[in-house]
Design a protein around this motif. Structure first.
Motif, short mmCIF file in Angstrom:
data_model
loop_
_atom_site.label_atom_id
_atom_site.label_comp_id
_atom_site.label_asym_id
_atom_site.label_seq_id
_atom_site.Cartn_x
_atom_site.Cartn_y
_atom_site.Cartn_z
N VAL A 1 5.37 40.21 19.46
CA VAL A 1 6.07 41.50 19.27
C VAL A 1 7.21 41.33 18.28
O VAL A 1 7.42 42.14 17.39
CB VAL A 1 6.58 42.07 20.62
CG1 VAL A 1 7.42 43.32 20.39
CG2 VAL A 1 5.40 42.42 21.52
N LYS A 2 7.95 40.24 18.42
CA LYS A 2 9.09 39.99 17.53
C LYS A 2 8.59 39.86 16.09
O LYS A 2 9.18 40.39 15.14
CB LYS A 2 9.81 38.73 17.98
CG LYS A 2 11.09 38.47 17.22
CD LYS A 2 11.80 37.24 17.77
CE LYS A 2 13.05 36.92 16.99
NZ LYS A 2 12.92 37.02 15.56
N LYS A 3 7.45 39.16 15.91
CA LYS A 3 6.90 38.97 14.56
C LYS A 3 6.43 40.29 13.97
O LYS A 3 6.56 40.54 12.78
CB LYS A 3 5.75 37.95 14.61
CG LYS A 3 6.24 36.55 14.94
CD LYS A 3 5.13 35.52 14.92
CE LYS A 3 5.70 34.13 15.17
NZ LYS A 3 4.68 33.10 15.26
N VAL A 4 5.83 41.13 14.84
CA VAL A 4 5.38 42.46 14.39
C VAL A 4 6.58 43.27 13.91
O VAL A 4 6.55 43.90 12.85
CB VAL A 4 4.63 43.20 15.54
CG1 VAL A 4 4.42 44.66 15.18
CG2 VAL A 4 3.29 42.52 15.82
N ILE A 5 7.68 43.27 14.72
CA ILE A 5 8.89 44.01 14.34
C ILE A 5 9.41 43.52 12.99
O ILE A 5 9.75 44.31 12.10
CB ILE A 5 9.98 43.89 15.44
CG1 ILE A 5 9.54 44.64 16.70
CG2 ILE A 5 11.33 44.42 14.94
CD1 ILE A 5 10.43 44.39 17.92
N ASP A 6 9.46 42.19 12.83
CA ASP A 6 9.97 41.61 11.57
C ASP A 6 9.10 42.02 10.39
O ASP A 6 9.61 42.36 9.31
CB ASP A 6 10.01 40.07 11.66
CG ASP A 6 11.10 39.60 12.61
OD1 ASP A 6 12.00 40.41 12.93
OD2 ASP A 6 11.06 38.43 13.06
N ALA A 7 7.76 41.97 10.58
CA ALA A 7 6.85 42.31 9.49
C ALA A 7 7.02 43.76 9.06
O ALA A 7 7.05 44.06 7.84
CB ALA A 7 5.40 42.07 9.94
N TYR A 8 7.15 44.68 10.04
CA TYR A 8 7.34 46.10 9.70
C TYR A 8 8.70 46.33 9.03
O TYR A 8 8.83 47.13 8.12
CB TYR A 8 7.17 46.99 10.92
CG TYR A 8 5.74 47.38 11.16
CD1 TYR A 8 5.19 48.46 10.47
CD2 TYR A 8 4.91 46.66 12.00
CE1 TYR A 8 3.86 48.83 10.64
CE2 TYR A 8 3.59 47.00 12.19
CZ TYR A 8 3.06 48.08 11.50
OH TYR A 8 1.74 48.43 11.67
N LYS A 9 9.70 45.60 9.53
CA LYS A 9 11.04 45.76 8.97
C LYS A 9 11.02 45.39 7.48
O LYS A 9 11.65 46.04 6.66
CB LYS A 9 12.02 44.84 9.73
CG LYS A 9 13.46 45.21 9.49
CD LYS A 9 14.39 44.25 10.21
CE LYS A 9 14.66 44.73 11.63
NZ LYS A 9 15.51 43.79 12.36
N ALA A 10 10.25 44.35 7.16
CA ALA A 10 10.17 43.89 5.76
C ALA A 10 9.63 44.98 4.85
O ALA A 10 10.18 45.23 3.77
CB ALA A 10 9.32 42.64 5.68
N ILE A 11 8.55 45.69 5.29
CA ILE A 11 7.98 46.72 4.41
C ILE A 11 8.82 48.00 4.45
O ILE A 11 8.94 48.70 3.45
CB ILE A 11 6.50 47.04 4.70
CG1 ILE A 11 6.30 47.57 6.12
CG2 ILE A 11 5.60 45.87 4.41
CD1 ILE A 11 4.98 48.30 6.31
N GLU A 12 9.42 48.29 5.61
CA GLU A 12 10.24 49.53 5.71
C GLU A 12 11.48 49.43 4.84
O GLU A 12 11.97 50.41 4.31
CB GLU A 12 10.60 49.82 7.17
CG GLU A 12 9.44 50.42 7.95
CD GLU A 12 9.58 50.29 9.47
OE1 GLU A 12 10.60 49.76 9.93
OE2 GLU A 12 8.64 50.72 10.17
N ASN A 13 11.99 48.21 4.68
CA ASN A 13 13.20 48.04 3.87
C ASN A 13 12.93 48.19 2.39
O ASN A 13 13.84 48.36 1.60
CB ASN A 13 13.84 46.66 4.14
CG ASN A 13 14.50 46.63 5.51
OD1 ASN A 13 14.74 47.68 6.10
ND2 ASN A 13 14.79 45.43 6.00
#
Length: 315
Positions: free
Chosen positions: A301-313
């Motif tokens: 879950v933490k990795k999923v959050i990080d991955a989405y944060k990268a594209i959202e930014n």
């Protein structure tokens, strides 16, 4: 021959007596001079008065232990029946919020969750904000169950705005309760971890635990209650103001949400985001921001959050 009748109150008999009445048989071994018979929630004991007095005192201690920890075993039975130490001394840790089902210990799992617990002890209103999986709701429900068990409040009220993530309530089958239950499911799930099923059913029936959509809060004054507004990012300005002004005497209000997961129509300001700005300097209102480090779900879950944060930014 004297007779003594003891009722198991708020205790599921099959859990208390054990599989094939194993716990009951263990208890009987310590009192060979008494005739002990159990039927459902009723226990009858026959024998000499002094022995019955002693038995009743110890047995009630065992019930207190079970109510608190949701389990007993042979070791506990031996300790309670043979020792004069009070059961309460067996677990001095105040970090444990609730003893869940099957003896599961429910406590803050990260420094921020512990901060949330501490804030809730110091303030009557707390905002807990952070992404999915950070334990905001779960910790909140544990605090509410603890307050109810310790008789600090008389009821728990859990509420959410019924904003659908891409679904329309009107097209879902069933009555209002059935339509809303899917939205309330995470709240039910948390409660089921902490309160035995029969007891939870009883609490829901008696209104000691209430789970309702936010619209049902209008016009009510909520006192002697621990109230959690979950998914608060999906409230509008007027919904949030309505909710916060429901606070009555001896009430604890906890507001949880993830400002990054707003399902409101575009151009509608999130009541949570607004409240965090408007109320940040008010004494008696606590605010805690949980982050990715508090994610206590599956490690992915933490990795999923990080991955989405990268594209959202990059947007």
């Amino acid at each position: 021959m004297n007779e003594r009748t003891i009722e198991l109150t708020d205790i599921a008999p099959k859990d208390f007596w054990g599989a094939q009445d194993a716990h009951l048989e263990t208890i009987k071994k310590y009192y060979p001079k008494l005739k002990i018979v159990a039927r459902g929630t009723t226990l009858k004991a026959f024998g000499e008065k002094e022995m019955l007095d002693e038995f009743e005192k110890r047995f009630k201690r065992l019930m207190v232990h079970f109510s608190r920890y949701n389990r007993i075993d042979d070791n506990v039975i031996e300790r309670v029946i043979q020792s004069d130490q009070l059961v309460e001394q067996m677990d001095a840790s105040d970090k444990i919020l609730v003893h869940g089902l099957g003896g599961k210990l429910i406590k803050a799992m990260t420094p921020n969750q512990q901060k949330l617990v501490d804030l809730m002890q110091k303030n009557d209103m707390v905002f807990a904000v952070g992404p999915a999986g950070t334990g905001k709701t779960y910790t909140g429900v544990a605090l509410a169950v603890k307050a109810l068990k310790e008789k600090q409040v008389k009821r728990i009220i859990l509420t959410r705005p019924a904003v659908e993530a891409g679904e329309n309530l009107g097209f879902l089958p069933g009555d209002m309760k059935e339509k809303l239950d899917p939205y309330m499911q995470p709240l039910y799930d948390a409660l089921r971890d902490m309160i035995p099923p029969e007891k939870l059913e009883d609490y829901l029936l008696k209104g000691i635990v209430q789970i309702a959509p936010l619209a049902f809060m209008r016009g009510r004054t909520l006192d002697n209650a621990f109230v959690i507004l979950d998914e608060a990012q999906n409230t509008t300005h007027s919904q949030m103001k309505m909710f916060l002004t429901r606070m009555g005497k001896n009430a604890k209000f906890m507001i949880t949400g993830d400002p990054g997961q707003v399902d409101l129509p575009r151009r509608v300001i999130s009541g949570l985001k607004e409240a965090l700005l408007v109320l940040k300097d008010i004494d008696g209102i606590g605010m805690i921001y949980l982050d990715d480090k508090d994610v206590v779900r599956h490690r992915l879950v933490k990795k999923v959050i990080d991955a989405y944060k990268a594209i959202e930014n990059h947007d």
